[in-house]
Design an enzyme around this catalytic site. Structure first.
Site, PDB file in Angstrom:
ATOM      1  N   HIS A  90     -41.457   5.502 -12.640  1.00 31.84           N
ATOM      2  CA  HIS A  90     -40.444   4.652 -13.220  1.00 31.84           C
ATOM      3  C   HIS A  90     -41.080   3.406 -13.829  1.00 31.84           C
ATOM      4  CE1 HIS A  90     -36.652   2.418 -13.388  1.00 31.84           C
ATOM      5  NE2 HIS A  90     -36.186   3.635 -13.604  1.00 31.84           N
TER       6      HIS A  90
ATOM      7  N   ARG B 139     -42.766   3.769 -17.265  1.00 33.22           N
ATOM      8  CA  ARG B 139     -41.913   3.986 -18.441  1.00 33.22           C
ATOM      9  C   ARG B 139     -41.932   2.808 -19.414  1.00 33.22           C
ATOM     10  NH1 ARG B 139     -37.736   8.472 -18.088  1.00 33.22           N
ATOM     11  NH2 ARG B 139     -39.320   9.975 -18.724  1.00 33.22           N
TER      12      ARG B 139
ATOM     13  N   ARG C 144     -53.653  24.076 -10.911  1.00 35.10           N
ATOM     14  CA  ARG C 144     -53.964  24.853 -12.111  1.00 35.10           C
ATOM     15  C   ARG C 144     -55.128  25.773 -11.788  1.00 35.10           C
ATOM     16  NH1 ARG C 144     -54.851  20.775 -16.576  1.00 35.10           N
ATOM     17  NH2 ARG C 144     -55.565  19.475 -14.884  1.00 35.10           N
TER      18      ARG C 144
HETATM   19  N1  LIG Z   1     -48.478  33.178 -17.711  1.00 28.88           N
HETATM   20  C1  LIG Z   1     -49.544  32.706 -17.075  1.00 28.88           C
HETATM   21  N2  LIG Z   1     -50.732  33.356 -17.122  1.00 28.88           N
HETATM   22  C2  LIG Z   1     -51.826  32.904 -16.479  1.00 28.88           C
HETATM   23  N3  LIG Z   1     -51.840  31.785 -15.743  1.00 28.88           N
HETATM   24  C3  LIG Z   1     -50.710  31.087 -15.649  1.00 28.88           C
HETATM   25  C4  LIG Z   1     -49.499  31.503 -16.297  1.00 28.88           C
HETATM   26  N4  LIG Z   1     -48.530  30.616 -16.011  1.00 28.88           N
HETATM   27  C5  LIG Z   1     -49.083  29.683 -15.221  1.00 28.88           C
HETATM   28  N5  LIG Z   1     -50.398  29.956 -14.999  1.00 28.88           N
HETATM   29  C6  LIG Z   1     -51.334  29.181 -14.156  1.00 28.88           C
HETATM   30  O1  LIG Z   1     -50.558  28.399 -13.273  1.00 28.88           O
HETATM   31  C7  LIG Z   1     -50.857  27.010 -13.455  1.00 28.88           C
HETATM   32  C8  LIG Z   1     -49.637  26.170 -13.158  1.00 28.88           C
HETATM   33  O2  LIG Z   1     -48.665  26.346 -14.172  1.00 28.88           O
HETATM   34  P1  LIG Z   1     -47.717  25.130 -14.524  1.00 28.88           P
HETATM   35  O3  LIG Z   1     -46.740  25.570 -15.521  1.00 28.88           O
HETATM   36  O4  LIG Z   1     -47.198  24.566 -13.236  1.00 28.88           O
HETATM   37  O5  LIG Z   1     -48.727  24.035 -15.104  1.00 28.88           O
HETATM   38  P2  LIG Z   1     -49.339  23.859 -16.566  1.00 28.88           P
HETATM   39  O6  LIG Z   1     -48.695  24.821 -17.509  1.00 28.88           O
HETATM   40  O7  LIG Z   1     -50.815  23.877 -16.424  1.00 28.88           O
HETATM   41  O8  LIG Z   1     -48.887  22.363 -16.906  1.00 28.88           O
HETATM   42  P3  LIG Z   1     -47.455  21.849 -17.325  1.00 28.88           P
HETATM   43  O9  LIG Z   1     -46.479  22.981 -17.148  1.00 28.88           O
HETATM   44  O10 LIG Z   1     -47.184  20.715 -16.381  1.00 28.88           O
HETATM   45  O11 LIG Z   1     -47.617  21.430 -18.744  1.00 28.88           O
HETATM   46  C9  LIG Z   1     -51.384  26.916 -14.881  1.00 28.88           C
HETATM   47  O12 LIG Z   1     -52.216  25.801 -15.058  1.00 28.88           O
HETATM   48  C10 LIG Z   1     -52.159  28.213 -14.996  1.00 28.88           C
HETATM   49  O13 LIG Z   1     -53.417  28.058 -14.405  1.00 28.88           O
END
Ligand SMILES: Nc1ncnc2c1ncn2[C@@H]1O[C@H](COP(=O)(O)OP(=O)(O)OP(=O)(O)O)[C@@H](O)[C@H]1O
Ligand SMILES: [Mg+2]
Length: 386
Positions: free
Chosen positions: A166, A169, A329
Site C-alpha cells: 500500500h 503505491r 518459479r
Molecule cells: N504452463 C506452464 N508451463 C511450465 N511452467 C509453468 C507453467 N505455468 C506456470 N509454470 C511455472 O510455475 C511458476 C509459477 O507460476 P506463476 O503464474 O505463479 O508465476 P509467474 O508466471 O512466473 O509470474 P506472475 O504470474 O506473477 O507474472 C512459473 O514461474 C513457472 O516456473
C-alpha cells in the site's frame, strides 16, 4: 573455533565461549552443508543427556534441524556467549557454492536487520564458516511453520505485505507523473521507456501483492454475483490472442454448454487470465494452447471445470505442488526469460479456494502442462448477464 563471525567477539564473550561446558567439536564433526555425513539430530534434551558433542560453528552450538526450504536449511542452535537459543539459516547444499545465492542470503539478512516489525524475524548476526554463509536469527519456541500455516495465515506477515504494498503505491504514482513531466521537458528517450517499463512492472507486482494479502487476510468472502463463466473465459481468450500471435502460438477455446457460477468476476478473471497467459508463455512456438470448459455434475453438486493445456516443457513432477506458492518459479534461467514474479498461480489458488474450488497442475503425456481450475457452479442454470 571453526566459524568466523562478521562481528568481532568482545573479551568477555570469548571467555564465555571457552567456559561453555560442552566439549569442543572434533574436526570430523560437521554440518551436512555440502559433502560430509548427515547431521545426526535428536531432541535437545536427548542430545544433551547422551553427552554427544554439539556441533560448534563459531559461538553457536547446533542442536537440531528445524526446517528447510528452497533456499536454505534452518537449525536450532545455542549462542554459548549469550546463553540464548537462535535459529541459524544456511544455504541449502545445492546452493552452497553459488555466489549469487550467497549474496541473496546476505542481502536478506541486511534488509531484515534494518527493519523493526512484528512480522520480521530479528537478525542477530551474519557470518561464514566451513559449512558456508549463515544468518543467526531470533529463535521462537513453538510449532513448525507448516502446522501454523495450516491453521491460517500469519496475520502480522500478511499485514506487513499489505502495508508495504500500500505504501509503495503513492511513490510509484509520483515516479510515473514525474516521468511524464521529464518526457515533456526533455523529449523522448529510450531511458524513459525503460523506466516506464520497470515502474509498470512494479505497479503490477504491488497490485498482485495487495490482492494476495487481501485474499489471505479477509475472512469474509468477496462480493459475489452470478456470472456466465463461458462468456468470461471467451473474453479472456480474445484479449490474449495478440500476445499469443506475438509468441507464434494460438489459443483454442471449446465450451459445449453455458456455464453459470456464483463468483467475484474480477478475481475469477485474473485467475483464468494468469493460467492462460502462463500457457502462452511456455508453449512451444507453433503449438496451440487448448482451453476447455465443462459444467459437470459431481458428488458435491455442479462444478465448472476449466482445463488449460499447453505444449511447453511442463514442470518437474516434484515441483508441481510448489508452483502455487507465492514467488515460486521453476528454474532460474527459464524464469528470468519469462519475467514473471511468481504470484499468478498463488493468487489463482486462493481465488479457487474462496469460490469453493481448487486448482491443480499435471504434466501431459507427450509434453506440456495441464492446469485444471474447478469452481462451484451456480445452483440453477438460468442465463444472466456478465
Ligand atoms: N504452463 C506452464 N508451463 C511450465 N511452467 C509453468 C507453467 N505455468 C506456470 N509454470 C511455472 O510455475 C511458476 C509459477 O507460476 P506463476 O503464474 O505463479 O508465476 P509467474 O508466471 O512466473 O509470474 P506472475 O504470474 O506473477 O507474472 C512459473 O514461474 C513457472 O516456473
Ligand atoms: Mg503467471
Amino acid at each position: 573455533m571453526k566459524g568466523k563471525s562478521t562481528r568481532e567477539l568482545t573479551g568477555s564473550e570469548k571467555t564465555e565461549a571457552v567456559r561453555d561446558e560442552r566439549p569442543p567439536v572434533s574436526s570430523a564433526a560437521h554440518l551436512q552443508m555440502g559433502e560430509g555425513p548427515p547431521l545426526e539430530m535428536g531432541p535437545t534434551s536427548e542430545r544433551e543427556q547422551s553427552g554427544h558433542p554439539a556441533r560448534q560453528i563459531g559461538p553457536y552450538s547446533i542442536i537440531a534441524e528445524i526446517g528447510r526450504g528452497g533456499m536454505g536449511v534452518v537449525y536450532q542452535a545455542r549462542d554459548v556467549r549469550l546463553g540464548r537459543y537462535v535459529a541459524m539459516k544456511f544455504l541449502s547444499p545445492q546452493l552452497s557454492h553459488s555466489e549469487e545465492a550467497k549474496a541473496r542470503l546476505l542481502a536478506e539478512a541486511r534488509a531484515a536487520s534494518t527493519l523493526d516489525h512484528a512480522g520480521i524475524c530479528t537478525v542477530y548476526d551474519i557470518g561464514e564458516s566451513e559449512e558456508g554463509v549463515y544468518i543467526a536469527m531470533a529463535y521462537y519456541e513453538g510449532q513448525a511453520l507448516d502446522a501454523i500455516l495450516e491453521r491460517g495465515p500469519l496475520t502480522s506477515q500478511r499485514q506487513l505485505i499489505s502495508d508495504i504494498s500500500h505504501e509503495m503505491r503513492s511513490p510509484l504514482a509520483r515516479v510515473n507523473a514525474t516521468l511524464g513531466v521529464a518526457r515533456q521537458r526533455l523529449g523522448q528517450d529510450v531511458v524513459f521507456d525503460r523506466i516506464e517499463r520497470d515502474t509498470d512492472r512494479l505497479n503490477e507486482m504491488v497490485g498482485r501483492l495487495l490482492t494476495l494479502a487481501r485474499l489471505d487476510m479477509t475472512a469474509a468472502s468477496p462480493e459475489m454475483s452470478r456470472i456466465a463463466l463461458d462468456a468470461l473465459v471467451s473474453e479472456v481468450v480474445a484479449d490474449v490472442q495478440f500476445e499469443a500471435e506475438e509468441r507464434d502460438c494460438r489459443v483454442e477455446f471449446a465450451c459445449e454448454q453455458n456455464c453459470y457460477i456464483e463468483a467475484n468476476p474480477a478475481l475469477v478473471r485474473s485467475a483464468v487470465e494468469d493460467i492462460i497467459r502462463n500457457a502462452i508463455r511456455y508453449t512451444v512456438s507453433g503449438t496451440a494452447v487448448e482451453v476447455r470448459l465443462e459444467c459437470r455434475q459431481g458428488s458435491n453438486g455442479h462444478h465448472a471445470v476449466l482445463r488449460v493445456s499447453d505444449r511447453g516443457p511442463g514442470v518437474p513432477q516434484a515441483e508441481l505442488a510448489n508452483i502455487f506458492r507465492p514467488f515460486y518459479r521453476v528454474g532460474q534461467a527459464r524464469d528470468r526469460k519469462s519475467g514473471g514474479v511468481g504470484l499468478g498461480l498463488a493468487i489463482a489458488e486462493r481465488v479457487a479456494r474462496v469460490h469453493g474450488g481448487s486448482v491443480q497442475a499435471e504434466n501431459r503425456p507427450g509434453g506440456g502442462l495441464e492446469v485444471v481450475l474447478t469452481l462451484a457452479a451456480a445452483k440453477t442454470a438460468m442465463p444472466v448477464q456478465t
